[in-house]
Each structure stands twice: as C-alpha cells, then as structure tokens.
Design a protein around this motif. Structure first.
Motif, short mmCIF file in Angstrom:
data_model
loop_
_atom_site.label_atom_id
_atom_site.label_comp_id
_atom_site.label_asym_id
_atom_site.label_seq_id
_atom_site.Cartn_x
_atom_site.Cartn_y
_atom_site.Cartn_z
N ALA A 6 -55.10 37.86 7.50
CA ALA A 6 -55.91 39.07 7.67
C ALA A 6 -55.31 39.99 8.72
CB ALA A 6 -57.34 38.69 8.05
N LYS A 7 -54.82 39.42 9.80
CA LYS A 7 -54.19 40.23 10.84
C LYS A 7 -52.90 40.87 10.33
CE LYS A 7 -52.41 40.10 15.53
NZ LYS A 7 -52.07 39.28 16.68
N ASP A 8 -52.08 40.09 9.64
CA ASP A 8 -50.81 40.61 9.10
C ASP A 8 -51.03 41.78 8.15
OD1 ASP A 8 -49.38 38.75 10.55
OD2 ASP A 8 -48.99 37.44 8.83
N TYR A 9 -52.07 41.71 7.34
CA TYR A 9 -52.34 42.75 6.35
C TYR A 9 -53.40 43.75 6.80
CZ TYR A 9 -49.36 40.41 3.04
OH TYR A 9 -48.27 39.87 2.41
N LYS A 10 -53.81 43.64 8.07
CA LYS A 10 -54.81 44.55 8.64
C LYS A 10 -56.08 44.58 7.80
CE LYS A 10 -51.22 47.33 10.80
NZ LYS A 10 -50.14 46.44 10.59
N ILE A 11 -56.54 43.40 7.45
CA ILE A 11 -57.76 43.25 6.65
C ILE A 11 -58.93 42.95 7.58
CG2 ILE A 11 -58.91 41.82 4.91
CD1 ILE A 11 -56.09 41.29 3.74
N TYR A 12 -60.02 43.64 7.34
CA TYR A 12 -61.24 43.40 8.11
C TYR A 12 -62.17 42.50 7.30
CZ TYR A 12 -65.97 44.26 9.75
OH TYR A 12 -67.26 44.09 10.19
N TYR A 13 -62.75 41.52 7.96
CA TYR A 13 -63.79 40.71 7.34
C TYR A 13 -64.71 40.17 8.41
CZ TYR A 13 -61.27 36.51 8.81
OH TYR A 13 -60.65 35.54 9.55
N LYS A 14 -65.99 40.05 8.07
CA LYS A 14 -66.97 39.54 9.03
C LYS A 14 -68.15 38.94 8.26
CE LYS A 14 -70.03 40.93 12.76
NZ LYS A 14 -70.57 42.05 13.53
N LYS A 15 -68.52 37.73 8.63
CA LYS A 15 -69.69 37.08 8.04
C LYS A 15 -70.94 37.72 8.64
CE LYS A 15 -71.90 32.58 7.52
NZ LYS A 15 -71.83 31.15 7.85
N THR A 22 -79.83 29.99 5.16
CA THR A 22 -78.73 29.51 4.32
C THR A 22 -78.03 30.62 3.54
OG1 THR A 22 -80.26 29.02 2.51
CG2 THR A 22 -79.77 27.22 4.07
N SER A 23 -78.35 31.87 3.83
CA SER A 23 -77.71 32.96 3.09
C SER A 23 -76.89 33.84 4.02
CB SER A 23 -78.75 33.81 2.36
OG SER A 23 -79.56 34.51 3.28
N TYR A 24 -75.87 34.45 3.46
CA TYR A 24 -75.03 35.38 4.21
C TYR A 24 -74.26 36.26 3.25
CZ TYR A 24 -71.07 32.36 3.09
OH TYR A 24 -70.11 31.63 2.43
N THR A 25 -73.72 37.34 3.77
CA THR A 25 -72.81 38.19 3.02
C THR A 25 -71.53 38.32 3.85
OG1 THR A 25 -73.67 40.23 4.00
CG2 THR A 25 -74.66 39.51 1.91
N VAL A 26 -70.52 38.92 3.26
CA VAL A 26 -69.27 39.14 3.99
C VAL A 26 -68.91 40.62 3.87
CG1 VAL A 26 -66.83 38.55 4.17
CG2 VAL A 26 -68.49 36.79 3.55
N ASP A 27 -68.85 41.29 5.01
CA ASP A 27 -68.32 42.66 5.04
C ASP A 27 -66.80 42.53 5.02
OD1 ASP A 27 -70.87 43.71 5.30
OD2 ASP A 27 -70.70 44.08 7.46
N HIS A 28 -66.12 43.41 4.30
CA HIS A 28 -64.67 43.32 4.23
C HIS A 28 -64.05 44.63 3.78
CE1 HIS A 28 -64.78 43.15 -0.19
NE2 HIS A 28 -65.85 42.40 -0.02
N SER A 29 -62.79 44.79 4.10
CA SER A 29 -62.04 45.93 3.60
C SER A 29 -61.75 45.71 2.13
CB SER A 29 -60.75 46.12 4.39
OG SER A 29 -60.01 44.92 4.46
#
Length: 66
Positions: A6-15, A22-29
C-alpha cells in the motif's frame, strides 16, 4: 506485507467500524494502474475518470514511447 505494498503504490485504506460489533467497512482509494511491457507503472487512472480520458492517456503513452 499489505502495508508495504500500500505504501509503495500510495494506496489508502482504513477499516471503519460498523453499526454492530461484528460489522465493518473499508475505506480505500480506487483506480487502475497501466504497466508497460517491462513491468513499469506508466499511468494511474482515477476511478470515475471515464473511458475517453483513459483512452486519451493511453494514446499519449503510445505516441511518446520509443
């Protein structure tokens, strides 16, 4: 390993926690990478840019690649 890529490709992600324990989503580029025949990244196309913009960018690459 995911953090390194993710760092190498400058990708953003966050749980992001959901409404229940027991539920979640993932924000991401979002986007696509275009590689040349040597495996080098030549273009990053943002999600939603559209086919016309992508085609123009690829045509520019083809016209400038030796």
């Amino acid at each position: 390993q995911l953090a390194v890529v993710a760092k190498d490709y400058k990708i953003y992600y966050k749980k992001v926690d959901g409404k229940t324990p027991t539920s979640y989503t993932v924000d991401h580029s979002a986007g696509s990478y275009v590689y040349d025949t040597r495996g080098n990244v030549r273009l990053y196309s943002r999600y939603g840019s559209g086919a016309k913009v992508l085609a123009q960018d690829i045509q520019t690459l083809l016209n400038t690649t030796p």
